[in-house]
Enzyme design. Structure first.
Site, PDB file in Angstrom:
ATOM      1  N   ASP A 139       0.886  -1.162   0.000  1.00 13.91           N
ATOM      2  CA  ASP A 139       0.000   0.000   0.000  1.00 13.91           C
ATOM      3  C   ASP A 139       0.925   1.213   0.000  1.00 13.91           C
ATOM      4  OD1 ASP A 139      -2.276   1.654   0.270  1.00 13.91           O
ATOM      5  OD2 ASP A 139      -1.965   1.742   2.441  1.00 13.91           O
ATOM      6  N   GLU A 156      -1.269  -1.397  -4.957  1.00 12.64           N
ATOM      7  CA  GLU A 156      -2.496  -0.642  -5.242  1.00 12.64           C
ATOM      8  C   GLU A 156      -2.219   0.408  -6.302  1.00 12.64           C
ATOM      9  OE1 GLU A 156      -5.535   2.329  -2.863  1.00 12.64           O
ATOM     10  OE2 GLU A 156      -4.553   0.731  -1.735  1.00 12.64           O
ATOM     11  N   ASP A 184      -2.144   0.738   7.592  1.00  9.62           N
ATOM     12  CA  ASP A 184      -1.420   0.629   6.323  1.00  9.62           C
ATOM     13  C   ASP A 184      -0.967  -0.802   6.053  1.00  9.62           C
ATOM     14  OD1 ASP A 184      -1.335   3.455   5.356  1.00  9.62           O
ATOM     15  OD2 ASP A 184      -0.376   3.742   7.300  1.00  9.62           O
TER      16      ASP A 184
END
Length: 178
Positions: A8, A72, A144
């Site tokens: 991420d 992502e 996260d």
């Protein structure tokens, strides 16, 4: 059992998560957050932030030796400038993976939430809860890190679906026939 590294990305902190995946079984390996030192949170130190992300992910890849890498995709953040910085952080992460000959898969945030929670409109707490549940963790990972684990779970599910589809005999009325 492929080891998947999910990321991420972020320009101030980046989550990472590693899972083993075999068929529909998922196994937690490790996760955490790469935090940019306070001294590098100035505008003129941005290139050094990218180096921190690159170096940390390279170290994680060398330590754990994952076979697959998932990240992502960029979404339009609060501003175009924020999206550009996020894109550059993603670039540093992707180069770390490519330098170690890892295949790179990219997933939209909505697709990740859909794969983990069942709805693309899920919030962060729902993602954390489902990551904890799916990986049978005793407590929820950091936000996260949970997002990075969700990326890895999304990749594992996508790969498993592709394998199933490859073994399919055909389709009938919109359904796969095995």
């Amino acid at each position: 059992m492929p080891l998947i590294l999910g990321v991420d990305p972020g320009s101030r902190k980046a989550g990472y998560g590693l899972i083993n995946s075999q068929f529909s079984r998922l196994e937690y390996v490790a996760s955490g957050v790469i935090r940019i030192p306070q001294s590098l949170l100035t505008a003129d130190a941005f290139p050094q932030r990218l180096k921190v992300i690159f170096d940390a992910l390279t170290e994680i890849i060398l330590q754990y030796q994952p076979q697959e890498f998932a990240i992502e995709q960029v979404f339009m953040a609060k501003s175009a400038g924020s999206a550009l910085k996020l894109g550059q952080a993603r670039g540093a992460a992707i180069v770390a993976a490519v330098n170690q000959d890892l295949p790179v898969a990219e997933y939209a945030a909505r697709a990740i939430k859909q794969a983990v929670v069942g709805t693309g409109a899920a919030d962060k707490l729902q993602v954390q809860h489902m990551v904890k549940t799916l990986l049978k963790l005793s407590r929820s990972p950091q936000e996260d890190a949970a997002d990075a684990l969700a990326v890895a779970i999304c990749h594992a599910n996508t790969q498993q679906n592709l394998i199933r589809m490859a073994g399919a005999k055909g389709f009938r009325r919109g359904r796969t026939v095995f």
